[in-house]
Design an enzyme around this catalytic site. Structure first.
Site, short mmCIF file in Angstrom:
data_model
loop_
_atom_site.label_atom_id
_atom_site.label_comp_id
_atom_site.label_asym_id
_atom_site.label_seq_id
_atom_site.Cartn_x
_atom_site.Cartn_y
_atom_site.Cartn_z
N CYS A 103 0.84 -1.20 0.00
CA CYS A 103 0.00 0.00 0.00
C CYS A 103 0.87 1.25 0.00
O CYS A 103 2.10 1.17 0.05
CB CYS A 103 -0.93 0.01 1.21
SG CYS A 103 -0.06 0.08 2.80
N CYS A 126 3.47 1.85 2.63
CA CYS A 126 4.71 1.10 2.43
C CYS A 126 5.70 1.94 1.62
O CYS A 126 6.90 1.97 1.91
CB CYS A 126 4.43 -0.21 1.68
SG CYS A 126 3.30 -1.33 2.52
N CYS A 143 44.54 -14.28 -9.85
CA CYS A 143 43.51 -13.89 -10.85
C CYS A 143 42.14 -13.89 -10.20
O CYS A 143 41.33 -12.98 -10.43
CB CYS A 143 43.51 -14.88 -12.02
SG CYS A 143 45.07 -15.02 -12.90
N ASP A 200 7.89 24.69 -35.44
CA ASP A 200 8.84 25.08 -36.48
C ASP A 200 8.25 24.61 -37.81
O ASP A 200 7.53 23.62 -37.86
CB ASP A 200 10.19 24.41 -36.21
CG ASP A 200 11.18 24.68 -37.31
OD1 ASP A 200 11.40 25.86 -37.62
OD2 ASP A 200 11.73 23.70 -37.85
N ASP A 206 12.57 19.84 -34.63
CA ASP A 206 13.25 18.60 -35.02
C ASP A 206 14.30 18.15 -34.01
O ASP A 206 14.94 17.13 -34.20
CB ASP A 206 13.88 18.75 -36.41
CG ASP A 206 14.94 19.84 -36.45
OD1 ASP A 206 15.39 20.28 -35.37
OD2 ASP A 206 15.34 20.23 -37.55
N ASP A 220 16.63 23.25 -33.14
CA ASP A 220 15.58 23.83 -32.32
C ASP A 220 15.78 23.55 -30.84
O ASP A 220 14.88 23.80 -30.03
CB ASP A 220 14.21 23.27 -32.74
CG ASP A 220 13.83 23.71 -34.15
OD1 ASP A 220 14.09 24.89 -34.47
OD2 ASP A 220 13.29 22.90 -34.90
#
Length: 831
Positions: A22, A25, A92, A511, A711, A715
């Protein structure tokens, strides 16, 4: 998934949170995470069960996970095992383990030299295989992916398992509750049936049977509520489960005492409410099952997008082909695609040709021809021929992955409207418990005989009818469904908050070039001045325009090449932004540009006034050319309007929105285009740097909300300055950083769709919130017995449980209505 946010040192990690039920929570998890040192922000989403945690420095995911667990919730973990090449000794192993443990989100890591494998346990969503591979690679080794894991698929499996578990619990609970309900409620409804039960079984025996059945319900199917509710009570942070536990337990304990020790209770109060305890559990389980099923449907858009991915790729290697997992494809690989197959990743065709169905990107049903040199997009479908392409973007870099990531980010957003919900839910459950306690005391002291029974029923009803779940789900379920539907319609919300800001849009500023028009200008007319020939002027101007990237320059250059004109070399090129260009071509000075540019050169364009007026009225853009300081020609360039633009403008105006066009074209041309399209306001001869000022003028000091459509490249400043920036995508270039919303197809109708869907989503959210708050405000007093003095009506705990269960289901089901949203455009109708 790990992303870097501003500032650069700040990192945001997405975690999967378990056991939330809920809104309270959500608040507790956020509070717990925010207390972890180094955490600068936390946003938790109940519907997606995800938490976005922002760290100021190196993420300490283990500390966050511990804080979440301490708050009584779970952090979903994953374990990944993979081969590591190059390990030869114990040192390693140490290096690989150290590198893996340093990856944010990793809880533990181990490497095995004999098997040459590594095993990593990490917080789900906080890291990916790519993160581990990069960490291992930095130590000089190589991690190998054996097979890809489908995150959407595993999430589906988890949700399906949750729903399945709820269904099993519901069936068991219903089977045990049914006879109990019939025995008790049947006796109240039909006195003759009650007499029959008492005569055949006996009252005490009947109560014992009810005790056994109710105990089995609480201890079996109801155990899930106790497992989460009791710890939350111990921590003094009660949640929804705690309300169920207190209510059901109170009814069960009182009934047990009334059954086995009635002498402990005041005379006349030894009634049993076993059926209430069992029915509470059964009905809430039913509600949670229906809620789980419905919540699963809210994420269908993501699953659909993920399902578009190919599972493997046919890579060309050593003169042959080899099927490899999609994750094994790397940039530079050559991939063969046969008819009917999905394009696995993004790339560029190198050999062959075919028609590709790109409807998942553009929404257009007709397949598009793709040949050598053309780009193809992962997830699209090859239809006829075969072709080979070179992979350019793979994994998270593909267009489809970008789209999925945008949708996921938008779905995880918290809108400003959620702030009120967060403040209320912080205190909701404790307040309900306090109201229930006051209700009990009031009924016990002031209620009619038997006061204790009335007090118990009223208090339990208050506890059970309260529903913070509905409040917690009201906003996120609508956001998930709304943004998912938007993605299906080609509208991507890069910023989830744009879903709310776009709703209040008053003006849409657009535009012209590439937005209203195709962005493919064509040279339609060349009118030379006296003393100049058409071919001579076109050759010189085209040679000069070669160095310009302006669409009009490209149109002139293209026309010259199509006419077979040999272009001489140009030097000394210079451009004046938004005005014109100049260059030296074959020893001659060539200048071309707007009327203002010519006047700046001291040239009179009056000889072309009539032609310029005619061309402008036709919607063409006039361009002047000067050779060696003399006016030489008038060029007419036309950029055709997109076929869908007029329909899009009409749709926007039907939504009550003012449409404005901002363009660098001369006023006559701009007004001609505006009049043909029905645009309300035309702002012409605006230089690129003037678009921001134009957007601010339209905003009228902040009294109007402006959305700017462009675009997304030149712009960018205007997109950022507007209240909402909407970028017209190119189908494959969707990650436009300046925009809040991206339209996958270059279609203005997506603007109307986005605004209408934003309004529908916000309306849906308000409906959900009204229901969630109104439900609690109206029914909690009823459960407390507000109607009893006047009408003798008291809400039973069983009815309260049913109402509570249905409230959450109502909210989620209402949000799902957004899946059917449509403005009736062709793209939507095909969906």
């Amino acid at each position: 998934m790990l992303t870097t946010a501003e500032p650069e040192a700040r990192q945001t990690i997405k975690l999967s949170i378990a056991d939330m039920t809920c809104a309270s929570c959500v608040r507790r998890v956020e509070k717990a995470i925010s207390k972890v040192p180094g955490v600068s922000g936390a946003a938790v989403n109940l519907a997606t069960e995800k938490a976005d945690v922002t760290f100021d420095g190196q993420p300490d995911v283990a500390a966050v996970a511990e804080a979440v667990r301490a708050a009584g919730y779970g952090v979903v973990e994953e374990t990944l095992e993979f081969p590591v090449e190059g390990m030869t000794c114990a040192s390693c192993i140490a290096r690989v383990e150290k590198a893996l443990k340093a990856v944010p989100g990793v809880l533990d890591a181990s490497a095995n030299l004999a098997q040459e494998r590594a095993r990593v346990r990490f917080v789900k969503g906080a890291a990916t295989f790519e993160d581990f591979a990069r960490a291992v690679e930095r130590t000089g080794y190589k991690a190998v992916r054996e097979s890809g894991s489908d995150a959407a698929g595993s999430e589906d499996e988890r949700r399906a398992a949750e729903a399945s578990a709820l269904w099993r619990a519901l069936v068991v609970s219903a089977i045990l509750t049914a006879p109990l309900f019939v025995m008790e409620m049947g006796a109240h409804a039909f006195p003759a049936f009650g007499h029959y039960i008492h005569e055949t079984l006996g009252m005490q025996e009947s109560r014992v049977i009810q005790f056994v059945l109710a105990t089995l319900v609480l201890a079996g199917p109801g155990r899930r509520f106790y497992a989460k509710g009791v710890p939350s009570l111990i921590r003094l942070a009660p949640d929804m489960n705690a309300l169920v536990v207190i209510g059901a337990s109170a009814a069960w304990i009182f009934s047990t005492v009334a059954t086995f020790a009635p002498g402990w209770l005041p005379g006349g109060t030894a009634k049993v409410y076993f059926e209430a305890a069992a029915v509470i559990v059964t009905l809430i389980l039913a509600g949670r099952y229906l809620e789980a099923r419905a919540k699963g449907r809210t994420g269908e858009a993501i699953r659909h997008l993920a399902g578009l991915r190919a599972r493997s790729a046919r890579v060309v290697r050593d003169g042959g082909t080899e099927d490899v997992p999609l994750e094994a494809v790397v940039p530079g690989d050559h991939v063969l695609v046969r008819p009917g197959e999905k394009v696995p990743v993004d790339g560029e065709v190198t050999e062959g040709a075919s028609f590709v169905d790109e409807s998942m990107i553009t929404g257009e049903p007709m397949p598009v021809e793709r040949k050598a040199g053309d780009t193809v997009t992962g997830g699209t479908v090859n239809t006829t021929g075969s072709f080979t392409f070179r992979a350019t973007r793979v994994g998270a870099d593909t267009v489809l992955s970008q789209i999925i990531r945008m949708v996921e980010d938008a779905q995880a957003a918290k809108l400003p409207i959620q702030a009120l919900v967060d403040r209320v839910t912080q205190w909701f459950v404790p307040a309900v418990i306090a109201v229930a306690l006051l209700t009990f005391i009031a009924w016990f002291l002031l209620g009619p005989d038997p006061a204790l029974g009335h007090a118990l029923v009223a208090a339990v009803a208050v506890l059970i009818i309260a529903c913070p779940c509905a409040m917690g789900l009201a906003t996120p379920t609508s956001i998930i469904t709304g943004t998912g539907r938007a993605a299906e319609l080609g509208v991507l919300f890069r910023q989830g908050t744009a879903l709310q800001t776009l709703e209040g849009t008053d003006i849409v500023a657009v535009d012209k070039t590439g937005t209203l028009t195709l962005g493919q200008p064509t040279l339609t007319e060349v009118i030379p001045a006296d003393g100049f020939s058409r071919g001579e002027v076109l050759a010189l101007v085209a040679a000069a325009e070669v160095h310009s990237e302006h669409p009009i320059a490209l149109a002139i250059h293209k026309a010259a090449l199509e006419e077979g004109i040999d272009l001489p070399a140009a030097s000394g090129f210079a451009a004046t932004s938004g005005q014109g260009i100049a260059a030296d071509v074959s020893g001659r000075r060539v200048e071309s540009g707007s009327v203002g540019f010519m006047r700046g050169l001291g040239l009179d364009v009056a000889p072309f006034a009539r032609d310029a007026e005619r061309l402008a009225a036709e919607g063409a853009s006039p361009l002047y050319a000067a050779i060696d300081g003399r006016l030489a020609a008038l060029f007419a360039v036309t950029d055709p309007v997109k076929p869908t633009t007029k329909e899009a403008i009409a749709a926007l105006k039907s939504l009550g929105i003012t449409v404005a066009m901002i363009t660098g074209d001369n006023r006559r041309t701009a007004e001609a285009v505006g009049a043909a399209l029905g645009i309300d306001r035309v702002m012409a001869e605006v230089l690129p740097e003037g678009k921001v000022a134009a957007v601010r003028d339209l905003a009228e000091g902040g009294t109007k909300k402006v959305a700017f459509v462009g675009d997304g490249i030149n712009d960018a400043p205007a997109l950022a300055a507007a209240d909402t920036g909407i970028a017209i995508g190119t189908g494959t270039d969707v990650a436009i950083e300046s925009a809040d919303v991206v339209l996958m197809a270059g279609d203005m109708r997506g603007v109307a769709t986005g605004i209408a869907l934003s309004r529908a989503t916000m309306r849906n959210i308000r409906q959900n919130l009204f229901w969630a708050f109104g439900y609690n405000v109206a029914l909690i007093p009823v459960a407390a017995g507000l109607l009893y003095p006047a009408f003798g009506l008291q809400l039973s705990p069983a009815l309260a449980a049913g109402a509570m269960a249905l409230s959450s289901v109502f909210v989620v089901t209402n949000a799902l209505r957004l899946k059917r949203f449509s403005l009736g455009f062709g793209r939507e109708a095909r969906r």
